[in-house]
Write an enzyme that holds these catalytic residues in place. Structure first.
Site, PDB file in Angstrom:
ATOM      1  N   GLU A 142       8.808  16.293  15.897  1.00 11.15           N
ATOM      2  CA  GLU A 142       9.277  16.268  14.515  1.00 11.15           C
ATOM      3  C   GLU A 142       8.449  17.237  13.673  1.00 11.15           C
ATOM      4  O   GLU A 142       7.218  17.175  13.661  1.00 11.15           O
ATOM      5  CB  GLU A 142       9.158  14.850  13.948  1.00 11.15           C
ATOM      6  CG  GLU A 142       9.706  14.701  12.545  1.00 11.15           C
ATOM      7  CD  GLU A 142       9.618  13.282  12.041  1.00 11.15           C
ATOM      8  OE1 GLU A 142      10.505  12.856  11.277  1.00 11.15           O
ATOM      9  OE2 GLU A 142       8.646  12.575  12.401  1.00 11.15           O
ATOM     10  N   LYS A 155       0.857  -1.176   0.000  1.00 12.53           N
ATOM     11  CA  LYS A 155       0.000   0.000   0.000  1.00 12.53           C
ATOM     12  C   LYS A 155       0.900   1.235   0.000  1.00 12.53           C
ATOM     13  O   LYS A 155       1.369   1.673   1.051  1.00 12.53           O
ATOM     14  CB  LYS A 155      -0.924   0.034   1.219  1.00 12.53           C
ATOM     15  CG  LYS A 155      -1.981   1.139   1.138  1.00 12.53           C
ATOM     16  CD  LYS A 155      -2.709   1.348   2.455  1.00 12.53           C
ATOM     17  CE  LYS A 155      -2.019   2.318   3.347  1.00 12.53           C
ATOM     18  NZ  LYS A 155      -1.962   3.715   2.796  1.00 12.53           N
ATOM     19  N   CYS A 193      13.096  11.519   6.524  1.00 14.69           N
ATOM     20  CA  CYS A 193      13.175  10.963   7.879  1.00 14.69           C
ATOM     21  C   CYS A 193      14.535  11.179   8.518  1.00 14.69           C
ATOM     22  O   CYS A 193      14.631  11.315   9.742  1.00 14.69           O
ATOM     23  CB  CYS A 193      12.862   9.470   7.835  1.00 14.69           C
ATOM     24  SG  CYS A 193      11.181   9.075   7.304  1.00 14.69           S
ATOM     25  N   GLU A 208      10.285   1.708  10.315  1.00 13.50           N
ATOM     26  CA  GLU A 208      11.093   2.929  10.360  1.00 13.50           C
ATOM     27  C   GLU A 208      10.152   4.084  10.640  1.00 13.50           C
ATOM     28  O   GLU A 208       9.259   4.380   9.846  1.00 13.50           O
ATOM     29  CB  GLU A 208      11.845   3.176   9.062  1.00 13.50           C
ATOM     30  CG  GLU A 208      12.879   4.288   9.243  1.00 13.50           C
ATOM     31  CD  GLU A 208      13.177   5.080   8.008  1.00 13.50           C
ATOM     32  OE1 GLU A 208      12.665   6.227   7.906  1.00 13.50           O
ATOM     33  OE2 GLU A 208      13.890   4.566   7.144  1.00 13.50           O
TER      34      GLU A 208
END
Length: 535
Positions: A404, A199, A306, A272
């Site tokens: 973040e 997906k 990331c 991750e």
């Protein structure tokens, strides 16, 4: 106290050339959309081009039953694929490698059209996938072929370690690196003999579908790699319920849910997740190199990476000169929309990401932070552009201090000594990537070893560790579980099996020897093996 440098001028505005490439017609997009596993009468979802906000693609939406059907087809195809010799799988990956390089302009255009990143940032994804496909094509046999292991009794126990594919792997890939994260995680799973049901994020599904089409062109049998489109709230449960292993890249909150659900099913998962990555500039660093490195660390893909840097710690003795150099370089960045290599910083990808970046910066400024560069959206360039931004005076009560941001924003802080720098770098639950800059490589590596992060780069931002594909890549703490790249990147998609063949005599005594005598004989043998240095 260190002095506050003057703020930088706004980044250079690049010429706006955002019209879609001529080849990317509705018919071409529809051919890519045809790779989605969905019912013929499925509803459609429309994605928009970040550069302009205009509609880009209408994609079929997969229902949970479509996901179940995809897994059913994948299980049938996987049996044949697992029986396919490694040499044949290798040839397919190497053909894919060549096709990616030969037709890179297509996927560069697609990534820019649906993600908004610059062409130079998109090209790094092309190189990443070429490296990944070549690496696993050339090393899979070393990792997967049967291996003799030391037996329980020398000469009498023949022990072999086998590696079997998990079965059907579910891959959920994000929008920020639509080729690297989609194909990069699927390729080793496929090379290990698994089928994949994936997906990709809907916003950037075209790049993933392009990779799927190219793999089929390279010779991958139908059904071995399939893609479904839909919201996680709709089809995420079907993916989890049918998967034999889950590979996920995304937020920490979602990763926790996936880890919990995988635990309930007793299947493996590799995750991750988020990061709040730190860069340390030591007092012996070359200022010009470190300032160039900071630009490369903070602003690729408009900060939607990331492993990009969001916290920057600078030795007090270098503060004034480093910050002035960093701010000046940031002010010279060219920001804009262009399907060529003439732009340094592109667009954010989604309105929600622009909202997050804006909210983080506005909150910090309202609470006393100082903007040294950038600090505002650029609707004159397109609906989702935001200037590369440097902030100082950021404090723990500000949202972006610890959360973040995932945008072109970095907060910068002075430190007194190395111990404080390491403590500050480690003052986060995240642990994905970090960067250390020093004029002394050995010193830089020693500091790097004390930073709590899955990858740490010395005198580089993130590409050195990411590109060292023979070494593992992944996060510590809230940044995730498992690793991609290297041996871990393919072995995680396998089940280890030990086959031990005992010949002549085992551990129980033969009928003519008493248990007491046999125990004494084995005790003597164990002592002799230790004396001989045997393991």
């Amino acid at each position: 106290m260190v002095a506050e440098p003057a703020t930088a001028p706004s980044p250079t505005t690049a010429p706006r050339r955002a019209g879609l490439p001529a080849w990317l017609t509705p018919a071409r997009i529809e051919r890519l959309a045809a790779h989605v596993s969905a019912a013929p009468d499925a509803g459609r979802v429309t994605t928009n081009a970040p550069y302009t906000g205009a509609p880009l693609a209408g994609l079929p939406v997969s229902a949970p039953t479509d996901v179940e059907d995809a897994f059913a087809r994948a299980r049938i195809a996987q049996k044949t694929w697992a029986a396919t010799p490694l040499s044949a799988r290798r040839r397919i990956l190497l053909r894919f490698h060549d096709l990616v390089l030969a037709r890179q302009d297509e996927v560069l255009d697609l990534m820019q059209a649906e993600n908004g990143k610059t062409r130079r940032d998109a090209f790094l994804e092309v190189t990443d996938i070429a490296i990944t496909s070549r690496y696993y094509a050339r090393t899979a046999a070393k990792y997967l072929e049967p291996k003799r292991r030391r037996g329980a009794i020398p000469l009498l126990t023949h022990t072999t370690e086998l590696r079997h594919p998990k079965g059907v792997v579910a891959v959920i890939s994000p929008w920020n690196y639509p080729l690297s994260m989609a194909a990069g995680d699927a390729l080793p799973a496929l090379m290990a003999g698994n089928a994949v049901v994936q997906k990709p994020d809907t916003q950037t599904a075209l790049s993933a579908l392009w990779a799927l089409g190219l793999m089929r062109e390279a010779g991958l049998p139908a059904g071995v790699w399939q893609m479904v489109i839909g919201r996680g709230s709709s089809i995420g449960g079907a993916l989890m319920d049918n998967a034999d292993f889950m590979m996920f890249t995304g937020s920490t909150a979602s990763g926790r849910r996936i880890a919990r659900d995988a635990g309930e099913r007793l299947i493996g998962a590799s995750l991750e997740l988020g990061g709040k990555n730190a860069m340390i500039v030591l007092d012996d660093a070359d200022i010009d190199q470190a300032a160039d490195g900071a630009v490369a660390a903070c602003f690729p893909s408009a900060g939607q990476l990331c492993v990009s840097i969001e916290r920057l710690y600078v030795a007090e003795s270098l503060w004034d000169r480093f910050v002035a150099a960093f701010v000046a370089r940031t002010g010279r960045l060219r920001i804009g929309a262009a399907f060529d290599y003439g732009v340094d910083v592109g667009s954010l990808t989604t309105p929600s990401q622009l909202d997050t970046v804006t909210a983080h910066v506005d909150d910090a400024v309202a609470k006393g932070a100082t903007v040294l560069a950038g600090g505002k959206a650029r609707p004159d360039l397109g609906p989702l552009f935001y200037e590369p931004t440097i902030l100082t005076g950021v404090t723990p009560d500000m949202t972006l201090y610890a959360e973040e941001t995932f945008g072109p924003v970095v907060s910068i802080y002075p430190y007194r000594d190395v111990e404080e720098a390491i403590e500050l770098a480690n003052s986060t639950p995240y642990g994905l990537n970090a960067s250390v800059w020093s004029g002394d490589g050995a010193r830089g590596r020693a500091v790097a070893a004390r930073v709590r992060a899955g990858t740490v780069n010395v005198n580089e931002a993130f590409a050195a560790a990411w590109g060292s594909i023979d070494a593992p890549m992944g996060g510590m703490g809230d940044s995730g579980l498992g690793r991609r790249h290297g041996a871990d990147g393919i072995l995680k998609y396998t089940e280890a099996q030990t086959v031990a063949h005992q010949r002549v005599q085992g551990f129980y005594p033969p009928a003519r020897i008493s248990p007491e005598t046999w125990a004494a004989l084995l005790t003597g043998a164990l002592k002799a093996m230790k004396a001989a240095g045997l393991r």
